[in-house]
Design a protein around this motif. Structure first.
Motif, PDB file in Angstrom:
ATOM      1  N   HIS A  99       0.784  -1.229   0.000  1.00 25.74           N
ATOM      2  CA  HIS A  99       0.000   0.000   0.000  1.00 25.74           C
ATOM      3  C   HIS A  99       0.821   1.288   0.000  1.00 25.74           C
ATOM      4  CE1 HIS A  99      -3.272  -2.670   1.810  1.00 25.74           C
ATOM      5  NE2 HIS A  99      -3.585  -2.432   0.562  1.00 25.74           N
ATOM      6  N   ILE A 118      -1.870   3.983  -0.830  1.00 23.09           N
ATOM      7  CA  ILE A 118      -3.197   3.458  -1.148  1.00 23.09           C
ATOM      8  C   ILE A 118      -4.001   3.345   0.142  1.00 23.09           C
ATOM      9  CG2 ILE A 118      -4.465   1.486  -2.089  1.00 23.09           C
ATOM     10  CD1 ILE A 118      -2.006   0.986  -3.885  1.00 23.09           C
ATOM     11  N   ALA A 127      -6.116   6.653  -3.441  1.00 17.69           N
ATOM     12  CA  ALA A 127      -4.691   6.733  -3.143  1.00 17.69           C
ATOM     13  C   ALA A 127      -4.307   8.200  -3.074  1.00 17.69           C
ATOM     14  CB  ALA A 127      -3.871   6.018  -4.207  1.00 17.69           C
ATOM     15  N   PRO A 146      -7.032   4.276  -6.711  1.00 18.01           N
ATOM     16  CA  PRO A 146      -6.131   3.294  -6.109  1.00 18.01           C
ATOM     17  C   PRO A 146      -5.399   2.449  -7.147  1.00 18.01           C
ATOM     18  CG  PRO A 146      -8.410   2.638  -5.767  1.00 18.01           C
ATOM     19  CD  PRO A 146      -8.432   4.008  -6.385  1.00 18.01           C
TER      20      PRO A 146
END
Length: 168
Positions: A99, A118, A127, A146
């Motif tokens: 992420h 993210i 994001a 994202p």
């Protein structure tokens, strides 16, 4: 009586502490010896307090009679806690790496670090694309889908475009 045995007896008298042959609860962890669902034998599952899913499930040693499990003891419990904690730590590191991405770009104004964080929100996944200078001072931040792919090319294009929100 050994030092470990007296220590285990002392721990067992503390509130919320259980030291039995198939169940140990201590220091925020629960170890439970269970019948192996995949067939013969036994397994042990480790739960961190407050979690509904085990952090670790693994085979457990048979006792001398080859039918019943070997009883849990302090040494085994502490080893299981250490192993389960390591599994959770690695899982957290993997999620963080999944992420959070970062790239450093040499721009005309100097080195710029571009990050993509993210946010896997159930209702509003997105994001945040951010930029900071060589001293860590924020330069810009925009919200992107994202699915945005951070690469040297996309980071350089964003910088060259004056940090305006990318069209992707």
């Amino acid at each position: 009586m050994t030092t470990n045995e007296s220590q285990e007896e002392g721990e067992a008298k503390l509130p919320g502490v259980v030291n039995s042959p198939r169940l140990w609860i201590n220091n925020g962890w629960t170890a439970r010896v269970i019948k192996n669902e995949d067939g013969d034998g036994w397994a042990v599952e480790m739960f961190k307090d407050g979690e509904s899913e085990p952090a670790l499930v693994g085979p457990w040693t048979m006792g001398r009679d080859k039918r019943n499990p070997k009883p849990l003891d302090g040494a085994a419990f502490h080893t299981l806690v250490k192993t389960a904690a390591e599994v959770l730590r690695r899982h957290e590191q993997q999620l963080h790496a999944l992420h959070h991405k970062s790239i450093t770009v040499d721009a005309p104004s100097g080195r710029i670090t571009v990050t993509l964080d993210i946010v896997p929100d159930e209702y509003d996944p997105h994001a945040l694309l951010g930029a900071s200078d060589d001293f860590g001072e924020p330069l810009a931040q925009v919200r992107v889908p994202p699915s945005f792919k951070l690469s040297m090319g996309s980071a350089s294009a964003w910088i060259d475009n004056g940090f305006r929100r990318p069209d992707r």
